[in-house]
Design an enzyme around this catalytic site. Structure first.
Site, mmCIF file in Angstrom:
data_model
loop_
_atom_site.group_PDB
_atom_site.id
_atom_site.type_symbol
_atom_site.label_atom_id
_atom_site.label_comp_id
_atom_site.label_asym_id
_atom_site.label_seq_id
_atom_site.Cartn_x
_atom_site.Cartn_y
_atom_site.Cartn_z
ATOM 1 N N ASP A 34 0.690 -7.560 6.748
ATOM 2 C CA ASP A 34 -0.398 -6.737 6.539
ATOM 3 C C ASP A 34 -1.358 -7.770 5.756
ATOM 4 O O ASP A 34 -1.059 -8.110 4.680
ATOM 5 C CB ASP A 34 -0.066 -5.661 5.675
ATOM 6 C CG ASP A 34 -1.436 -4.813 5.494
ATOM 7 O OD1 ASP A 34 -2.393 -5.463 5.528
ATOM 8 O OD2 ASP A 34 -1.097 -3.500 5.062
ATOM 9 N N TYR A 44 0.861 -1.133 0.028
ATOM 10 C CA TYR A 44 0.113 0.212 0.147
ATOM 11 C C TYR A 44 0.842 1.397 -0.135
ATOM 12 O O TYR A 44 1.848 1.243 0.692
ATOM 13 C CB TYR A 44 -0.913 -0.056 1.352
ATOM 14 C CG TYR A 44 -1.588 1.261 1.378
ATOM 15 C CD1 TYR A 44 -2.254 2.082 0.380
ATOM 16 C CD2 TYR A 44 -1.696 1.888 2.818
ATOM 17 C CE1 TYR A 44 -2.968 3.033 0.799
ATOM 18 C CE2 TYR A 44 -2.189 3.113 3.108
ATOM 19 C CZ TYR A 44 -2.914 3.685 2.002
ATOM 20 O OH TYR A 44 -3.601 5.053 2.312
ATOM 21 N N LYS A 74 -11.208 -1.643 5.552
ATOM 22 C CA LYS A 74 -11.573 -2.838 4.388
ATOM 23 C C LYS A 74 -12.547 -3.817 4.757
ATOM 24 O O LYS A 74 -13.550 -3.762 4.924
ATOM 25 C CB LYS A 74 -10.232 -3.248 3.825
ATOM 26 C CG LYS A 74 -9.050 -1.912 3.522
ATOM 27 C CD LYS A 74 -9.639 -0.793 2.891
ATOM 28 C CE LYS A 74 -8.388 0.186 2.437
ATOM 29 N NZ LYS A 74 -7.822 0.927 3.449
#
Length: 388
Positions: A177, A104, A202
């Site tokens: 992650d 990300y 999310k």
């Protein structure tokens, strides 16, 4: 709830005991900043001030720990707040971080610009290449190995167990992650990771109506969990009670949502993989994906995220991203609705010019849980429109 309850049962019941006063099935939202004490220091249930602890946040943190099989969960105001609290606790000026070259954009920016200004060095590598990771680790100086798998947006698959073993050998904290897979599909702590991080915005929240983040610590990381808890308390990056409630509510349907996300994404990946306008589809559920076999071993499903490289390069990618109907052009991912994103100018704009730069021919899809035939129609019609 029994200690050996299965995933969907834990998602619904962990930390979600009925209210003992009224019998309400759903625990109340403790929308309060402070708590009355029974005399100085006489805390009811250990609560004194909502920055230090709030029963609604505690309920979510219990849920998070149960989902990932950890010893403690912490809930933050955002995924980046969670990442920052962990890194600030673990790192000191002069330390070194090894981070994936496809993560990300905000994570790479946090390490590079915020912690870099504080004297933290980093090396960006392909974490799916164990040899490259081993070469990047500086014994005694590297403190954190940051792994994102599947990665964002190129869906690289990294071997969590092998990286965890490497981290143990080198004395490096291995952080995974798990946002893209979610604990419904992947359990990094069971594979040897020390800490799992989530943007709960999310898939965990799942409805695009709340921003949040989470950390979960593996057994054996009790001391680190205490230190990060103190950092959160002292710096204050907590989730509010209503945000915690919304996240807990979303988590209860996580397992069944992830099944539908995965089914829909696989159907769309297969359709796109056959189209002449598409140069490549990045989705681990496709047998052609280089990480397909590994993903099949360490995940129970392939998830709802995929990316597309267009043969026509940036012009075709931009036209596609701005021409879909059901797939709405927006940042973020993991909600019940389908989204399309152009990483080069959106989620990953901050990493242009770095080793984590995303090619401008790439479009990322967050495949929702709508009827798959409607989603396929949207893809097909969009491809016709941009070809005209």
């Amino acid at each position: 709830m029994h200690d050996d309850a299965r995933f969907d049962t834990r998602a619904i019941h962990a930390g979600q005991e009925f209210d003992p006063t009224t019998g309400a099935v759903i625990p109340p939202i403790y929308q309060t900043s402070t708590f009355v004490q029974d005399g100085i220091g006489g805390l009811r249930g250990g609560y004194e001030y909502s920055r230090a602890g709030n029963p609604t946040r505690t309920a979510l943190e219990t849920q998070l720990a149960a989902l990932e099989g950890g010893i403690r969960g912490l809930s933050f105001a955002s995924g980046l707040a969670a990442e920052d609290a962990l890194l600030r606790t673990v790192l000191a000026p002069g330390d070194h971080v090894v981070i994936g070259n496809d993560v990300y954009g905000g994570t790479h920016r946090l390490v590079r610009r915020i912690h870099g200004a504080w004297g933290i060095r980093h090396t960006t590598v392909d974490t799916s290449d164990i040899g490259a990771v081993r070469d990047a680790i500086e014994l005694g100086t590297t403190k954190v190995l940051w792994v994102e798998t599947p990665s964002n947006p190129l869906m690289k698959i990294s071997d969590i167990a092998a990286l965890a073993e490497l981290g143990d050998e080198a004395g490096v904290l291995v952080v995974v992650d798990n946002t893209f897979a979610s604990p419904a599909l992947q359990q990094p702590l069971a594979l040897g990771a020390a800490v799992v991080v989530h943007s709960t915005t999310k898939y965990l929240g799942g409805h695009s109506d709340v921003v949040g983040g989470g950390l979960v610590f593996a057994a054996g990381q009790e001391e680190l969990a205490e230190r990060v808890t103190f950092t959160q308390f002292a710096a204050g990056a907590i989730s509010g009670p209503f945000d915690a409630f919304l996240t807990s509510r979303g988590i209860k349907t996580l397992g069944i949502r992830m099944q539908r996300h995965s089914q829909n994404a696989l159907a769309i990946a297969r359709r796109l993989d056959e189209h002449p306008a598409v140069e490549r589809v990045y989705y681990p559920g496709l047998e052609s994906h280089p990480g397909h076999e590994l993903a099949g071993r360490q995940m129970s499903g392939f998830g709802g995220m995929l990316s597309i490289a267009f043969a026509g390069g940036a012009p075709a990618a931009r036209r596609f991203a701005q021409s879909t109907s059901l797939f709405q052009l927006a940042e973020s991912l993991g909600g019940v609705e389908s989204l399309v994103n152009y990483p080069s100018e959106m989620t990953h704009a901050s990493v242009k010019g770095t080793e984590a730069e995303v090619p401008d021919s790439i479009v990322r899809l967050s495949v929702g849980i709508e009827d798959v035939d409607d989603l396929l129609d949207d893809i097909d019609q969009t491809l016709v429109r941009i070809a005209g």
